[in-house]
Write a protein that holds these residues in place. Structure first.
Motif, PDB file in Angstrom:
ATOM      1  N   GLN A  21       0.809  -1.064   0.259  1.00  0.00           N
ATOM      2  CA  GLN A  21      -0.028  -0.002  -0.029  1.00  0.00           C
ATOM      3  C   GLN A  21       0.865   1.064  -0.052  1.00  0.00           C
ATOM      4  O   GLN A  21       1.726   1.250   0.812  1.00  0.00           O
ATOM      5  N   LEU A  22       0.681   2.097  -1.021  1.00  0.00           N
ATOM      6  CA  LEU A  22       1.511   3.362  -1.176  1.00  0.00           C
ATOM      7  C   LEU A  22       0.434   4.606  -0.661  1.00  0.00           C
ATOM      8  O   LEU A  22      -0.625   4.537  -1.071  1.00  0.00           O
ATOM      9  N   ILE A  23       1.080   5.363   0.259  1.00  0.00           N
ATOM     10  CA  ILE A  23       0.262   6.610   0.593  1.00  0.00           C
ATOM     11  C   ILE A  23       1.135   7.769   0.395  1.00  0.00           C
ATOM     12  O   ILE A  23       2.381   7.611   0.826  1.00  0.00           O
ATOM     13  N   PHE A  24       0.512   8.869  -0.161  1.00  0.00           N
ATOM     14  CA  PHE A  24       1.531  10.294  -0.518  1.00  0.00           C
ATOM     15  C   PHE A  24       0.542  11.193  -0.230  1.00  0.00           C
ATOM     16  O   PHE A  24      -0.667  11.050  -0.527  1.00  0.00           O
ATOM     17  N   ALA A  25       0.927  12.422  -0.059  1.00  0.00           N
ATOM     18  CA  ALA A  25       0.196  13.523   0.113  1.00  0.00           C
ATOM     19  C   ALA A  25       0.444  14.427  -0.709  1.00  0.00           C
ATOM     20  O   ALA A  25       1.341  14.657  -1.571  1.00  0.00           O
ATOM     21  N   LEU A  76      -4.748  -2.957  -7.316  1.00  0.00           N
ATOM     22  CA  LEU A  76      -5.877  -3.568  -6.754  1.00  0.00           C
ATOM     23  C   LEU A  76      -6.883  -2.613  -5.979  1.00  0.00           C
ATOM     24  O   LEU A  76      -8.065  -3.077  -5.993  1.00  0.00           O
ATOM     25  N   ALA A  77      -6.348  -1.549  -5.874  1.00  0.00           N
ATOM     26  CA  ALA A  77      -7.154  -0.661  -5.132  1.00  0.00           C
ATOM     27  C   ALA A  77      -6.496   0.742  -5.190  1.00  0.00           C
ATOM     28  O   ALA A  77      -5.434   0.909  -4.956  1.00  0.00           O
ATOM     29  N   ILE A  78      -7.336   1.985  -5.464  1.00  0.00           N
ATOM     30  CA  ILE A  78      -6.921   3.169  -5.282  1.00  0.00           C
ATOM     31  C   ILE A  78      -8.032   4.105  -4.671  1.00  0.00           C
ATOM     32  O   ILE A  78      -9.065   3.823  -5.418  1.00  0.00           O
ATOM     33  N   TYR A  79      -7.838   5.226  -4.162  1.00  0.00           N
ATOM     34  CA  TYR A  79      -8.627   6.191  -3.703  1.00  0.00           C
ATOM     35  C   TYR A  79      -7.828   7.531  -3.522  1.00  0.00           C
ATOM     36  O   TYR A  79      -7.103   7.595  -2.855  1.00  0.00           O
ATOM     37  N   ALA A  80      -8.132   8.507  -4.348  1.00  0.00           N
ATOM     38  CA  ALA A  80      -7.672   9.887  -4.280  1.00  0.00           C
ATOM     39  C   ALA A  80      -8.250  10.556  -3.551  1.00  0.00           C
ATOM     40  O   ALA A  80      -9.436  11.226  -3.712  1.00  0.00           O
ATOM     41  N   ASN A  81      -8.124  10.902  -2.107  1.00  0.00           N
ATOM     42  CA  ASN A  81      -8.692  11.972  -1.104  1.00  0.00           C
ATOM     43  C   ASN A  81      -8.451  13.383  -1.979  1.00  0.00           C
ATOM     44  O   ASN A  81      -7.478  13.462  -2.731  1.00  0.00           O
ATOM     45  N   ILE A 107      -2.876   3.755  -2.460  1.00  0.00           N
ATOM     46  CA  ILE A 107      -2.956   2.844  -3.716  1.00  0.00           C
ATOM     47  C   ILE A 107      -2.320   1.325  -3.002  1.00  0.00           C
ATOM     48  O   ILE A 107      -1.362   1.344  -2.516  1.00  0.00           O
ATOM     49  N   LEU A 108      -3.098   0.286  -3.492  1.00  0.00           N
ATOM     50  CA  LEU A 108      -2.598  -1.212  -3.181  1.00  0.00           C
ATOM     51  C   LEU A 108      -2.256  -1.433  -4.470  1.00  0.00           C
ATOM     52  O   LEU A 108      -2.933  -1.790  -5.513  1.00  0.00           O
ATOM     53  N   VAL A 109      -1.244  -2.107  -4.554  1.00  0.00           N
ATOM     54  CA  VAL A 109      -0.505  -2.654  -5.829  1.00  0.00           C
ATOM     55  C   VAL A 109      -0.375  -4.015  -5.244  1.00  0.00           C
ATOM     56  O   VAL A 109       0.586  -4.469  -4.320  1.00  0.00           O
ATOM     57  N   GLY A 110      -0.435  -4.910  -6.502  1.00  0.00           N
ATOM     58  CA  GLY A 110       0.314  -6.474  -6.327  1.00  0.00           C
ATOM     59  C   GLY A 110       1.665  -6.049  -6.991  1.00  0.00           C
ATOM     60  O   GLY A 110       1.692  -5.896  -8.305  1.00  0.00           O
ATOM     61  N   TYR A 111       2.533  -6.065  -6.438  1.00  0.00           N
ATOM     62  CA  TYR A 111       4.043  -5.834  -6.883  1.00  0.00           C
ATOM     63  C   TYR A 111       4.574  -7.050  -7.266  1.00  0.00           C
ATOM     64  O   TYR A 111       5.117  -7.872  -6.584  1.00  0.00           O
ATOM     65  N   ASN A 112       4.644  -7.262  -8.453  1.00  0.00           N
ATOM     66  CA  ASN A 112       4.962  -8.431  -9.128  1.00  0.00           C
ATOM     67  C   ASN A 112       6.183  -8.266 -10.147  1.00  0.00           C
ATOM     68  O   ASN A 112       6.558  -9.461 -10.529  1.00  0.00           O
ATOM     69  N   ASN A 113       6.591  -7.385 -10.474  1.00  0.00           N
ATOM     70  CA  ASN A 113       7.617  -7.083 -11.333  1.00  0.00           C
ATOM     71  C   ASN A 113       8.785  -6.635 -10.463  1.00  0.00           C
ATOM     72  O   ASN A 113       8.926  -5.134 -10.216  1.00  0.00           O
ATOM     73  N   LEU A 114       9.504  -7.294  -9.840  1.00  0.00           N
ATOM     74  CA  LEU A 114      10.784  -6.807  -8.872  1.00  0.00           C
ATOM     75  C   LEU A 114      11.897  -6.272  -9.790  1.00  0.00           C
ATOM     76  O   LEU A 114      12.744  -5.635  -8.969  1.00  0.00           O
ATOM     77  N   ASN A 115      11.935  -5.880 -10.994  1.00  0.00           N
ATOM     78  CA  ASN A 115      12.796  -5.197 -11.616  1.00  0.00           C
ATOM     79  C   ASN A 115      12.443  -3.794 -11.501  1.00  0.00           C
ATOM     80  O   ASN A 115      13.255  -2.953 -11.749  1.00  0.00           O
ATOM     81  N   VAL A 116      11.212  -3.540 -11.260  1.00  0.00           N
ATOM     82  CA  VAL A 116      10.610  -2.192 -11.036  1.00  0.00           C
ATOM     83  C   VAL A 116      10.826  -1.821  -9.353  1.00  0.00           C
ATOM     84  O   VAL A 116      10.118  -2.298  -8.773  1.00  0.00           O
ATOM     85  N   LEU A 117      11.393  -0.859  -9.318  1.00  0.00           N
ATOM     86  CA  LEU A 117      11.934  -0.342  -7.799  1.00  0.00           C
ATOM     87  C   LEU A 117      10.703   0.293  -7.417  1.00  0.00           C
ATOM     88  O   LEU A 117      10.237   1.309  -7.944  1.00  0.00           O
ATOM     89  N   ILE A 118      10.328   0.255  -6.159  1.00  0.00           N
ATOM     90  CA  ILE A 118       9.199   0.853  -5.379  1.00  0.00           C
ATOM     91  C   ILE A 118       9.583   2.286  -5.537  1.00  0.00           C
ATOM     92  O   ILE A 118       8.522   3.171  -6.024  1.00  0.00           O
ATOM     93  N   PRO A 119      10.827   2.874  -5.339  1.00  0.00           N
ATOM     94  CA  PRO A 119      10.646   4.339  -5.296  1.00  0.00           C
ATOM     95  C   PRO A 119      10.789   4.846  -6.807  1.00  0.00           C
ATOM     96  O   PRO A 119      10.174   5.994  -7.076  1.00  0.00           O
ATOM     97  N   ASN A 120      11.103   4.114  -7.697  1.00  0.00           N
ATOM     98  CA  ASN A 120      10.999   4.530  -9.070  1.00  0.00           C
ATOM     99  C   ASN A 120       9.472   4.550  -9.626  1.00  0.00           C
ATOM    100  O   ASN A 120       8.962   5.210 -10.453  1.00  0.00           O
ATOM    101  N   VAL A 136      -8.186  -3.485   0.485  1.00  0.00           N
ATOM    102  CA  VAL A 136      -8.997  -3.164  -0.672  1.00  0.00           C
ATOM    103  C   VAL A 136     -10.483  -2.335  -0.017  1.00  0.00           C
ATOM    104  O   VAL A 136     -10.652  -1.185  -0.282  1.00  0.00           O
ATOM    105  N   LYS A 137     -11.025  -2.970   0.710  1.00  0.00           N
ATOM    106  CA  LYS A 137     -12.292  -2.313   1.464  1.00  0.00           C
ATOM    107  C   LYS A 137     -11.873  -1.115   2.261  1.00  0.00           C
ATOM    108  O   LYS A 137     -12.553   0.059   2.267  1.00  0.00           O
ATOM    109  N   TYR A 138     -10.698  -1.117   2.873  1.00  0.00           N
ATOM    110  CA  TYR A 138     -10.440   0.122   3.712  1.00  0.00           C
ATOM    111  C   TYR A 138     -10.094   1.500   2.572  1.00  0.00           C
ATOM    112  O   TYR A 138     -10.644   2.267   3.100  1.00  0.00           O
ATOM    113  N   ILE A 139      -9.407   0.963   1.627  1.00  0.00           N
ATOM    114  CA  ILE A 139      -9.031   2.154   0.633  1.00  0.00           C
ATOM    115  C   ILE A 139     -10.296   2.729  -0.007  1.00  0.00           C
ATOM    116  O   ILE A 139     -10.317   3.755  -0.161  1.00  0.00           O
TER     117      ILE A 139
END
Length: 155
Positions: free
Chosen positions: A11-15, A47-52, A58-71, A114-117
């Motif tokens: 789950q990614l969260i940013f403001a 898997l889920a997204i909500y823009a307040n 954002i909930l992501v199924g992170y399945n391509n380990l060649n893509v770094l989370i910071p990128n 997912v329900k929470y988001i």
């Protein structure tokens, strides 16, 4: 890479910079669809997204380990900022705040996350974003310093 398998849920969260309420309801769905495309272009599964108005989950199924989370976060922030600014959603320039939260979950937790988001609008009728974010940091036992957490202003 052959024979490499993963099942990671993040789950990614940013403001929004300054916690300004710049994501208006009439643009929310458009922004969410645009970010979905960014995530898919990075070969991840949304898997889920909500823009307040002032932050995003954002909930992501992170399945391509060649893509770094910071990128991935950098691509989401920079491309979505560009969209908002090019489409002139408001007077002024849009920016996301520096930093983000990334929280991992097990497969058994995905449905509840997912329900929470997707229930964010109702959730924030009872709890501020600051309270929510500090709760995440505490729940996940993340040591933090107040001066390095998002800029929070008294509501």
């Amino acid at each position: 890479m052959a024979n490499t398998y993963s099942q990671i849920f993040i789950q990614l969260i940013f403001a929004v910079k300054g916690r300004e309420r710049q994501i208006r309801e009439e643009f929310r769905e458009h922004l969410e669809k645009y970010i979905t495309g960014i995530i898919q272009n990075n070969h991840q599964k949304l898997l889920a997204i909500y823009a307040n108005p002032d932050h995003i989950h954002i909930l992501v199924g992170y399945n391509n380990l060649n893509v770094l989370i910071p990128n991935l976060v950098r691509d989401i922030k920079s491309n979505s900022s560009k969209l908002i600014n090019e489409e002139n959603w408001f007077i002024g320039k849009f920016h996301w705040q520096e930093g983000y939260g990334a929280f991992s979950y097990s497969k058994s937790q995905v449905d509840s996350v997912v329900k929470y988001i997707l229930n964010q609008k109702k959730h924030h009728e009872k709890q501020s974003f600051k309270e929510e974010y500090i709760e995440f940091l505490t729940k996940f036992e993340i040591d933090y310093k107040d001066e390095y957490v998002f800029e929070f202003y008294d509501d």
